[in-house]
Design a protein around this motif. Sequence first.
Motif, PDB file in Angstrom:
ATOM      1  N   VAL A  60       0.861  -1.174   0.000  1.00 28.90           N
ATOM      2  CA  VAL A  60       0.000   0.000   0.000  1.00 28.90           C
ATOM      3  C   VAL A  60       0.902   1.231   0.000  1.00 28.90           C
ATOM      4  O   VAL A  60       1.547   1.542   1.002  1.00 28.90           O
ATOM      5  N   SER A  61       0.981   1.885  -1.138  1.00 29.71           N
ATOM      6  CA  SER A  61       1.844   3.057  -1.277  1.00 29.71           C
ATOM      7  C   SER A  61       1.021   4.324  -1.145  1.00 29.71           C
ATOM      8  O   SER A  61      -0.095   4.397  -1.653  1.00 29.71           O
ATOM      9  N   GLU A  62       1.602   5.296  -0.502  1.00 32.12           N
ATOM     10  CA  GLU A  62       0.921   6.570  -0.315  1.00 32.12           C
ATOM     11  C   GLU A  62       1.945   7.685  -0.232  1.00 32.12           C
ATOM     12  O   GLU A  62       3.144   7.444  -0.079  1.00 32.12           O
ATOM     13  N   SER A  63       1.495   8.889  -0.331  1.00 30.73           N
ATOM     14  CA  SER A  63       2.338  10.065  -0.174  1.00 30.73           C
ATOM     15  C   SER A  63       2.037  10.690   1.182  1.00 30.73           C
ATOM     16  O   SER A  63       0.878  10.970   1.499  1.00 30.73           O
ATOM     17  N   VAL A  64       3.095  10.895   1.958  1.00 27.76           N
ATOM     18  CA  VAL A  64       2.947  11.414   3.316  1.00 27.76           C
ATOM     19  C   VAL A  64       3.456  12.837   3.351  1.00 27.76           C
ATOM     20  O   VAL A  64       4.501  13.158   2.776  1.00 27.76           O
ATOM     21  N   GLU A 233       7.815   5.980  12.415  1.00 24.56           N
ATOM     22  CA  GLU A 233       8.307   4.616  12.296  1.00 24.56           C
ATOM     23  C   GLU A 233       7.554   3.821  11.221  1.00 24.56           C
ATOM     24  O   GLU A 233       8.141   2.997  10.518  1.00 24.56           O
ATOM     25  N   THR A 234       6.260   4.066  11.083  1.00 23.17           N
ATOM     26  CA  THR A 234       5.449   3.318  10.125  1.00 23.17           C
ATOM     27  C   THR A 234       5.953   3.494   8.704  1.00 23.17           C
ATOM     28  O   THR A 234       5.925   2.549   7.901  1.00 23.17           O
ATOM     29  N   TYR A 235       6.458   4.687   8.374  1.00 23.97           N
ATOM     30  CA  TYR A 235       6.851   4.965   6.999  1.00 23.97           C
ATOM     31  C   TYR A 235       8.351   4.852   6.770  1.00 23.97           C
ATOM     32  O   TYR A 235       8.794   4.880   5.625  1.00 23.97           O
ATOM     33  N   SER A 236       9.143   4.762   7.821  1.00 30.02           N
ATOM     34  CA  SER A 236      10.598   4.766   7.646  1.00 30.02           C
ATOM     35  C   SER A 236      11.110   3.493   6.991  1.00 30.02           C
ATOM     36  O   SER A 236      12.177   3.497   6.370  1.00 30.02           O
ATOM     37  N   GLU A 295       7.005  21.936   4.134  1.00 23.33           N
ATOM     38  CA  GLU A 295       6.105  20.789   4.155  1.00 23.33           C
ATOM     39  C   GLU A 295       6.568  19.830   3.064  1.00 23.33           C
ATOM     40  O   GLU A 295       6.561  20.170   1.883  1.00 23.33           O
ATOM     41  N   ILE A 296       6.973  18.639   3.472  1.00 23.53           N
ATOM     42  CA  ILE A 296       7.567  17.658   2.563  1.00 23.53           C
ATOM     43  C   ILE A 296       6.507  16.649   2.146  1.00 23.53           C
ATOM     44  O   ILE A 296       5.768  16.144   2.988  1.00 23.53           O
ATOM     45  N   THR A 297       6.455  16.351   0.849  1.00 20.07           N
ATOM     46  CA  THR A 297       5.610  15.279   0.335  1.00 20.07           C
ATOM     47  C   THR A 297       6.512  14.091   0.069  1.00 20.07           C
ATOM     48  O   THR A 297       7.325  14.101  -0.862  1.00 20.07           O
ATOM     49  N   LEU A 298       6.389  13.081   0.906  1.00 17.87           N
ATOM     50  CA  LEU A 298       7.310  11.950   0.884  1.00 17.87           C
ATOM     51  C   LEU A 298       6.613  10.721   0.312  1.00 17.87           C
ATOM     52  O   LEU A 298       5.647  10.222   0.892  1.00 17.87           O
ATOM     53  N   PRO A 299       7.077  10.201  -0.829  1.00 14.60           N
ATOM     54  CA  PRO A 299       6.478   8.974  -1.362  1.00 14.60           C
ATOM     55  C   PRO A 299       6.992   7.758  -0.601  1.00 14.60           C
ATOM     56  O   PRO A 299       8.169   7.675  -0.244  1.00 14.60           O
ATOM     57  N   THR A 300       6.118   6.811  -0.344  1.00 14.81           N
ATOM     58  CA  THR A 300       6.497   5.576   0.328  1.00 14.81           C
ATOM     59  C   THR A 300       6.145   4.392  -0.560  1.00 14.81           C
ATOM     60  O   THR A 300       5.215   4.457  -1.372  1.00 14.81           O
ATOM     61  N   THR A 301       6.875   3.310  -0.410  1.00 15.44           N
ATOM     62  CA  THR A 301       6.683   2.130  -1.253  1.00 15.44           C
ATOM     63  C   THR A 301       5.918   1.029  -0.544  1.00 15.44           C
ATOM     64  O   THR A 301       5.739  -0.045  -1.092  1.00 15.44           O
ATOM     65  N   GLY A 302       5.455   1.270   0.657  1.00 13.25           N
ATOM     66  CA  GLY A 302       4.738   0.240   1.385  1.00 13.25           C
ATOM     67  C   GLY A 302       5.683  -0.723   2.083  1.00 13.25           C
ATOM     68  O   GLY A 302       6.889  -0.744   1.850  1.00 13.25           O
ATOM     69  N   THR A 303       5.104  -1.570   2.956  1.00  7.48           N
ATOM     70  CA  THR A 303       5.893  -2.527   3.723  1.00  7.48           C
ATOM     71  C   THR A 303       6.015  -3.830   2.955  1.00  7.48           C
ATOM     72  O   THR A 303       4.995  -4.415   2.562  1.00  7.48           O
ATOM     73  N   LYS A 341      -1.879   3.478   4.804  1.00 10.68           N
ATOM     74  CA  LYS A 341      -3.204   3.514   4.194  1.00 10.68           C
ATOM     75  C   LYS A 341      -3.149   4.319   2.913  1.00 10.68           C
ATOM     76  O   LYS A 341      -2.483   5.346   2.846  1.00 10.68           O
ATOM     77  N   ALA A 342      -3.876   3.834   1.906  1.00  9.56           N
ATOM     78  CA  ALA A 342      -3.973   4.554   0.633  1.00  9.56           C
ATOM     79  C   ALA A 342      -5.040   3.902  -0.227  1.00  9.56           C
ATOM     80  O   ALA A 342      -5.159   2.671  -0.263  1.00  9.56           O
TER      81      ALA A 342
END
Length: 373
Positions: A60-64, A233-236, A295-303, A341-342
């Motif tokens: 589940v990828s989202e932008s934080v 921690e969830t997104y790191s 304000e940073i928009t950080l893309p995540t690749t999911g766990t 979540k996304a």
Amino acid sequence: MKITGYSRILALLWLSVWLQNCNSPASRSSESAENANRTNAQAAVSAPVYQFAPVSRQRVSESVQLPGEFRAYQEVSIFPRANGFVERVLVDRGTAVRRGQVLMVLDAPETEERLVGARSNTLKAEAMLTASREHYRRLLASNKIPGSVSALDLETAQARLRADSASVLGERANYRALTKLRDYLTVRAPFDGIITERNVHPGALVGSGAKQESPMLVLQQQNHLRLVADVPETYSVGLREGSSVRFTVSAMPGRAFTGKISRRSGSMNQQFRSETIEIDVPNGDRTLRPGMFTEITLPTTGTPGALAVPTTAVVTSTERQYVIRVADGRAQYVPVRKGQKAGGMTEVFGALRPDDRIVVNARDDIKEGVALR
């Protein structure tokens, strides 16, 4: 009058017949059937309709969006390294300086006097070493003739040579130390940057003995900045060095900037449960300033390897989080921990397997063990 009385009698007879028909068994059964149909219809409407979906294995990828702060790429507080009085201050707040440029000059007359004394002692020690070396050389040459030099005199001369040699080393070290101390009276810039603070003026006493509380000068490198942010921690876990990120600056609405993740701390802050990252941002025109908020928009690749369920399938109560799994047609609570979540999907971690059927429209009033259809 007779006709009127006869009409009244007929009306009373018709009313009596109608009341008897209403109270007849056929009429009562029709009314009961109608009530039963109405009750069944209401029950059908109020009966819950459950929706089911399988558990899927997906990222589940989202932008934080996270807050960040600019910091100087290099920053140093310049304190005096020697005791003395401020003689000259050659820079001020906002001055651009180059590496090695003289910033301040301190005055310490006693240092110069100690340096002259150290130089004199060094020359004296070197002269004594020369004499001792020559004396020992002559005794050693005379010792080739048996009986001309006693062994004690030779050993004494050799010991004297070693002592004078050690004395020279000590005096030279003291002279070099005082020379460096004199060099400390000239304060130079350690790198290219901008002077952001100036806290002393000519005539001020500075040094360790003066209990210096604030630095004399503060130097920042501003043509290159660090954008620092704390990632939960969830997104790191899904972060990758070199990933591109977008950010906006609060003081510059309407403008967007980009950068890349340059480094990570590699550990979690015990207080906030977050990891610190840094993004290098070129700033040759000095448009950005250290201390600005972003304000940073950080893309995540999911766990990696995470299981995903519809967001509505996760029930959160004051005691726990769980999903309702369908096991043999009945509700079974499965405690889970939520991840990213996304798009209407949520990562969950718990005793679930791919393709397990769960209730999508889960509610906390669904009791464990109840039949689900």
